[in-house]
Design a protein around this motif. Structure first.
Motif: not given
Length: 168
Positions: A40-42, A90-95, A97-100
């Motif tokens: 999965p990619v987001g 989630l907004c912050k996580l997917f914005a 550099a976290e890879r997983d």
């Protein structure tokens, strides 16, 4: 009111333009797809818009420098997961550099296997209809093949801040 800025050669200060554009609040979403290896990619987006009802088309854009751009180009579809007010993290996580980003995240496989994130205000599953150049971004147009909405309050972004979209 501030005076209009610019010059005859239309030189625009990117920082000032970003500040001006922040006056237009937007919804916040996570565009998801699958990598060429099936992972999965987001990525967090605020550049999402309805294009047409017949056929049902939506668009969003992704920076050409984004590491995930080749994955979105290669996969036949994507999902737009419109975040609810309680999903600011989630907004912050997917914005970030976290890879997983999907570790511990609840999601289901939608059309073409694309991740549909649980708890969203709404989601749209799309088949890629077209991709266009847009300056330093690529514009993805998707044909909506499935969608859902909930009673959850959508997350909004404006003036550099996240907040809840509310109506009286």
């Amino acid at each position: 009111m501030n005076a209009m800025t610019g010059s005859k050669d239309f030189a625009i200060d990117p920082k000032a333009l970003r500040q001006t554009l922040s006056c237009f609040p937007t919804g916040v979403a996570i565009a998801t797809t699958l990598s060429r290896t099936g992972d999965p990619v987001g990525v967090t987006i605020s550049s999402f818009n309805s294009v047409s009802m017949d056929p049902p088309l939506v668009l969003w854009s992704l920076a050409r420098k984004a590491g995930s751009l080749p994955e979105y180009r290669a996969h036949p579809g994507f999902a737009i997961n419109i975040l609810s007010a309680e999903q600011a993290e989630l907004c912050k996580l997917f914005a970030s550099a976290e890879r997983d980003r999907f570790s511990g995240l609840e999601w289901t496989a939608g059309t073409h296997g694309v991740p549909c994130i649980a708890g969203c205000a709404a989601s749209l599953e799309c088949e890629t209809h077209a991709v266009h150049e847009g300056g330093d971004h690529e514009i993805f147009i998707g044909r909506v093949v499935a969608h859902m909405s909930s009673e959850k309050t959508p997350l909004a972004f404006g003036k550099g801040q996240l907040g809840a979209f509310t109506v009286d």
